[in-house]
Design an enzyme around this catalytic site. Sequence first.
Site, PDB file in Angstrom:
ATOM      1  N   ARG A  52     116.137  62.523 -48.914  1.00  0.00           N
ATOM      2  CA  ARG A  52     114.991  61.805 -48.806  1.00  0.00           C
ATOM      3  C   ARG A  52     113.959  62.514 -48.194  1.00  0.00           C
ATOM      4  O   ARG A  52     112.347  62.265 -48.362  1.00  0.00           O
ATOM      5  CB  ARG A  52     115.375  60.106 -48.366  1.00  0.00           C
ATOM      6  CG  ARG A  52     115.740  60.223 -50.265  1.00  0.00           C
ATOM      7  CD  ARG A  52     115.984  58.015 -49.835  1.00  0.00           C
ATOM      8  NE  ARG A  52     117.508  58.195 -49.870  1.00  0.00           N
ATOM      9  CZ  ARG A  52     118.041  56.993 -50.731  1.00  0.00           C
ATOM     10  NH1 ARG A  52     117.680  56.639 -51.135  1.00  0.00           N
ATOM     11  NH2 ARG A  52     119.883  57.126 -50.241  1.00  0.00           N
TER      12      ARG A  52
ATOM     13  N   VAL B  18     107.746  51.536 -51.581  1.00  0.00           N
ATOM     14  CA  VAL B  18     108.716  51.342 -52.700  1.00  0.00           C
ATOM     15  C   VAL B  18     109.138  53.165 -52.327  1.00  0.00           C
ATOM     16  O   VAL B  18     110.023  53.568 -52.620  1.00  0.00           O
ATOM     17  CB  VAL B  18     108.814  51.459 -53.741  1.00  0.00           C
ATOM     18  CG1 VAL B  18     110.141  51.551 -55.251  1.00  0.00           C
ATOM     19  CG2 VAL B  18     108.562  49.562 -53.756  1.00  0.00           C
TER      20      VAL B  18
ATOM     21  N   ARG C 224     122.921  46.103 -53.475  1.00  0.00           N
ATOM     22  CA  ARG C 224     124.305  47.443 -54.189  1.00  0.00           C
ATOM     23  C   ARG C 224     125.275  47.044 -53.707  1.00  0.00           C
ATOM     24  O   ARG C 224     126.378  47.228 -53.399  1.00  0.00           O
ATOM     25  CB  ARG C 224     123.804  48.860 -53.687  1.00  0.00           C
ATOM     26  CG  ARG C 224     122.625  49.701 -54.414  1.00  0.00           C
ATOM     27  CD  ARG C 224     122.518  50.710 -53.919  1.00  0.00           C
ATOM     28  NE  ARG C 224     121.407  51.986 -55.210  1.00  0.00           N
ATOM     29  CZ  ARG C 224     120.559  52.622 -54.615  1.00  0.00           C
ATOM     30  NH1 ARG C 224     120.198  52.700 -54.009  1.00  0.00           N
ATOM     31  NH2 ARG C 224     119.934  52.931 -55.376  1.00  0.00           N
TER      32      ARG C 224
ATOM     33  N   HIS D  62     116.334  52.955 -45.235  1.00  0.00           N
ATOM     34  CA  HIS D  62     116.314  53.839 -46.682  1.00  0.00           C
ATOM     35  C   HIS D  62     117.259  54.989 -46.497  1.00  0.00           C
ATOM     36  O   HIS D  62     115.636  55.680 -47.604  1.00  0.00           O
ATOM     37  CB  HIS D  62     115.915  52.941 -47.587  1.00  0.00           C
ATOM     38  CG  HIS D  62     115.636  53.242 -49.265  1.00  0.00           C
ATOM     39  ND1 HIS D  62     116.841  52.885 -49.726  1.00  0.00           N
ATOM     40  CD2 HIS D  62     114.880  54.480 -50.259  1.00  0.00           C
ATOM     41  CE1 HIS D  62     117.137  53.135 -51.605  1.00  0.00           C
ATOM     42  NE2 HIS D  62     116.012  53.914 -51.128  1.00  0.00           N
TER      43      HIS D  62
ATOM     44  N   ASP E  87     119.061  48.128 -51.482  1.00  0.00           N
ATOM     45  CA  ASP E  87     120.221  48.788 -50.448  1.00  0.00           C
ATOM     46  C   ASP E  87     121.481  46.828 -50.546  1.00  0.00           C
ATOM     47  O   ASP E  87     122.562  47.069 -50.626  1.00  0.00           O
ATOM     48  CB  ASP E  87     120.237  48.993 -49.298  1.00  0.00           C
ATOM     49  CG  ASP E  87     119.243  50.671 -49.647  1.00  0.00           C
ATOM     50  OD1 ASP E  87     120.248  51.505 -50.540  1.00  0.00           O
ATOM     51  OD2 ASP E  87     118.181  50.274 -48.739  1.00  0.00           O
TER      52      ASP E  87
ATOM     53  N   GLY F 216     101.308  54.297 -58.855  1.00  0.00           N
ATOM     54  CA  GLY F 216     102.433  55.241 -59.591  1.00  0.00           C
ATOM     55  C   GLY F 216     103.485  54.581 -60.837  1.00  0.00           C
ATOM     56  O   GLY F 216     103.939  54.959 -60.999  1.00  0.00           O
ATOM     57  N   ALA F 217     102.394  53.443 -61.644  1.00  0.00           N
ATOM     58  CA  ALA F 217     102.237  52.720 -62.456  1.00  0.00           C
ATOM     59  C   ALA F 217     102.742  53.665 -63.742  1.00  0.00           C
ATOM     60  O   ALA F 217     103.330  52.936 -64.876  1.00  0.00           O
ATOM     61  CB  ALA F 217     101.023  52.061 -62.969  1.00  0.00           C
TER      62      ALA F 217
ATOM     63  N   ARG G 156     112.838  62.152 -55.343  1.00  0.00           N
ATOM     64  CA  ARG G 156     113.149  63.433 -55.358  1.00  0.00           C
ATOM     65  C   ARG G 156     114.719  63.877 -56.470  1.00  0.00           C
ATOM     66  O   ARG G 156     114.701  63.084 -57.104  1.00  0.00           O
ATOM     67  CB  ARG G 156     114.702  63.332 -54.110  1.00  0.00           C
ATOM     68  CG  ARG G 156     115.956  62.496 -54.367  1.00  0.00           C
ATOM     69  CD  ARG G 156     116.498  62.315 -53.415  1.00  0.00           C
ATOM     70  NE  ARG G 156     117.794  61.003 -52.728  1.00  0.00           N
ATOM     71  CZ  ARG G 156     118.557  61.186 -52.341  1.00  0.00           C
ATOM     72  NH1 ARG G 156     118.956  61.929 -51.624  1.00  0.00           N
ATOM     73  NH2 ARG G 156     119.455  60.170 -52.778  1.00  0.00           N
TER      74      ARG G 156
HETATM   75  P1  NAD Z   1     108.107  58.814 -61.259  1.00  0.00           P
HETATM   76  O1  NAD Z   1     108.046  60.293 -60.868  1.00  0.00           O
HETATM   77  O2  NAD Z   1     108.928  58.378 -62.723  1.00  0.00           O
HETATM   78  O3  NAD Z   1     106.956  57.787 -61.235  1.00  0.00           O
HETATM   79  C1  NAD Z   1     106.151  58.250 -60.018  1.00  0.00           C
HETATM   80  C2  NAD Z   1     104.312  58.211 -60.547  1.00  0.00           C
HETATM   81  O4  NAD Z   1     103.620  58.253 -58.967  1.00  0.00           O
HETATM   82  C3  NAD Z   1     103.535  59.175 -61.547  1.00  0.00           C
HETATM   83  O5  NAD Z   1     103.813  58.877 -62.520  1.00  0.00           O
HETATM   84  C4  NAD Z   1     102.558  60.145 -60.820  1.00  0.00           C
HETATM   85  O6  NAD Z   1     101.893  60.503 -61.463  1.00  0.00           O
HETATM   86  C5  NAD Z   1     102.687  58.425 -59.765  1.00  0.00           C
HETATM   87  N1  NAD Z   1     102.060  59.333 -58.675  1.00  0.00           N
HETATM   88  C6  NAD Z   1     101.995  60.172 -57.911  1.00  0.00           C
HETATM   89  N2  NAD Z   1     101.711  59.977 -56.321  1.00  0.00           N
HETATM   90  C7  NAD Z   1     100.115  58.777 -56.926  1.00  0.00           C
HETATM   91  C8  NAD Z   1      99.001  58.503 -56.031  1.00  0.00           C
HETATM   92  N3  NAD Z   1      98.451  59.396 -55.156  1.00  0.00           N
HETATM   93  N4  NAD Z   1      98.610  57.405 -56.297  1.00  0.00           N
HETATM   94  C9  NAD Z   1      98.943  57.360 -57.241  1.00  0.00           C
HETATM   95  N5  NAD Z   1     100.300  57.031 -58.540  1.00  0.00           N
HETATM   96  C10 NAD Z   1     100.691  58.293 -57.727  1.00  0.00           C
HETATM   97  O7  NAD Z   1     109.134  58.330 -59.913  1.00  0.00           O
HETATM   98  P2  NAD Z   1     109.808  57.236 -60.039  1.00  0.00           P
HETATM   99  O8  NAD Z   1     111.155  56.871 -60.011  1.00  0.00           O
HETATM  100  O9  NAD Z   1     109.295  55.912 -60.421  1.00  0.00           O
HETATM  101  O10 NAD Z   1     109.581  56.697 -57.838  1.00  0.00           O
HETATM  102  C11 NAD Z   1     108.448  56.785 -57.229  1.00  0.00           C
HETATM  103  C12 NAD Z   1     108.997  56.327 -56.457  1.00  0.00           C
HETATM  104  O11 NAD Z   1     110.080  55.589 -55.762  1.00  0.00           O
HETATM  105  C13 NAD Z   1     110.285  58.332 -55.833  1.00  0.00           C
HETATM  106  O12 NAD Z   1     109.649  58.197 -53.983  1.00  0.00           O
HETATM  107  C14 NAD Z   1     111.224  57.284 -55.807  1.00  0.00           C
HETATM  108  O13 NAD Z   1     112.077  57.681 -54.222  1.00  0.00           O
HETATM  109  C15 NAD Z   1     111.150  55.850 -54.857  1.00  0.00           C
HETATM  110  N6  NAD Z   1     112.251  54.850 -54.744  1.00  0.00           N
HETATM  111  C16 NAD Z   1     112.878  54.165 -54.043  1.00  0.00           C
HETATM  112  C17 NAD Z   1     113.584  53.705 -53.424  1.00  0.00           C
HETATM  113  C18 NAD Z   1     113.902  52.296 -52.674  1.00  0.00           C
HETATM  114  O14 NAD Z   1     114.762  51.617 -52.989  1.00  0.00           O
HETATM  115  N7  NAD Z   1     113.229  52.253 -52.300  1.00  0.00           N
HETATM  116  C19 NAD Z   1     114.340  53.453 -55.096  1.00  0.00           C
HETATM  117  C20 NAD Z   1     113.838  54.034 -56.150  1.00  0.00           C
HETATM  118  C21 NAD Z   1     113.651  54.715 -56.927  1.00  0.00           C
HETATM  119  C1  LMR Z   2     117.581  54.878 -54.515  1.00  0.00           C
HETATM  120  O1  LMR Z   2     118.165  54.883 -53.159  1.00  0.00           O
HETATM  121  O2  LMR Z   2     118.397  54.992 -55.642  1.00  0.00           O
HETATM  122  C2  LMR Z   2     115.874  55.885 -54.448  1.00  0.00           C
HETATM  123  O3  LMR Z   2     115.580  55.600 -52.959  1.00  0.00           O
HETATM  124  C3  LMR Z   2     115.719  57.436 -54.884  1.00  0.00           C
HETATM  125  C4  LMR Z   2     117.660  58.054 -54.381  1.00  0.00           C
HETATM  126  O4  LMR Z   2     115.970  58.981 -54.276  1.00  0.00           O
HETATM  127  O5  LMR Z   2     117.976  57.965 -53.738  1.00  0.00           O
END
Ligand code: NAD
Ligand code: LMR
Length: 323
Positions: A96, A127, A160, A185, A157, A9-10, A90
């Site tokens: 989630r 992530v 935060r 999470h 978390d 997801g770079a 989302r």
């Molecule tokens: P984003 O939509 O900006 O980026 C996601 C990227 O992933 C996109 O560029 C997409 O093309 C790519 N992608 C999709 N499928 C893929 C695959 N099979 N292989 C490689 N790349 C792929 O989203 P974001 O804001 O960067 O968030 C990414 C994820 O992280 C989301 O699921 C979000 O909910 C999650 N997130 C988790 C936490 C946490 O605390 N765990 C916090 C924030 C966001």
């Molecule tokens: C967060 O905690 O900010 C992420 O998991 C993104 C979300 O959908 O809440």
Amino acid sequence: MATTVTVTGAAGQIGYALLFRIASGQMLGPDEKIHLRLLEIPDAVKAAEGTALELQDCAFPLLASTEIFDDAGPAFDAVDVALLVGARPRTKGMERADLLEANGAIFTQQGEALNKGASSDVRILVVGNPANTNCLIAMNNAPDIPSERFTAMTRLDENRAVAQLADKLEVGVEDVQDLVVWGNHSPTMFPDLFHANVKGERAVDKVEMDWYENEFIPRVGKRGAEVLEARGASSAASAANAAIDHVRDWVLGADGLRSMAVHSIGAYGVDEGLVSSFPVRVSGGSYEVVEDLEIEDFARSRINNTVNELREERDAVKELQLI
Ligand code: NAD
Ligand code: LMR
């Protein structure tokens, strides 16, 4: 020495906030060269190429190479640190859990690719949401990789919770120690003030239970939604920051208790095999779940609640035949 780091997801929001910090040495320290690999879906490869141009323009001394992939196989070949960020975030109105089906399939495929090619001491951080259960899926699709190599992120978390508590008590964030988040999470997570310390005193003794229960816990649990509502997009820079914190502490060690979602060996009544956030200690390049904390009734019911949600997610992905 050099470390190969793959970020999925770079080209996404978190990826953009993460890659430059990895390449500058903030994740693995000032002496470690980095071979950076960017994995994206084919439609986003061009954007990843743009990011690679910018990485080059930073002239980071530690960045030995940058490569872009649209295939998990070569992207994970001999990888040392895999940051599985790529997944759909989302949008407003989604919980989630709604992401389970949409994102689950990504993690079966990436688990299989890691299983085939990753280095023997690979460290994996999931992530992409729902992070715990995506991690469970990847782990179950990588039977040859020891389960303790798979982790999911609850450090955001924890961070935060530390910031909210410091704000309430009007102390610095550095005065808050050992504040661990348990479970999933998701809004059910449990930020534990019973084992946290503020300037040497138990945090729970410094706040009112009403604030703890009715303001602090919901605020931390729903902070992702609060950010989403305000920004119109899910948190990104703070998530990238937490990923840096998580891997840095895992690799380089840290003092005190930390939160990491890791496979359960049955401690604290969490079903074996679930990926749940626990208190861990990190040193010498590995982590250990702290197994002897006393859990009071208030904490017990909340831990049970968040673990129940993890059980439901596990059962749902079993039903979808993802594990
Ligand atoms: P984003 O939509 O900006 O980026 C996601 C990227 O992933 C996109 O560029 C997409 O093309 C790519 N992608 C999709 N499928 C893929 C695959 N099979 N292989 C490689 N790349 C792929 O989203 P974001 O804001 O960067 O968030 C990414 C994820 O992280 C989301 O699921 C979000 O909910 C999650 N997130 C988790 C936490 C946490 O605390 N765990 C916090 C924030 C966001
Ligand atoms: C967060 O905690 O900010 C992420 O998991 C993104 C979300 O959908 O809440």
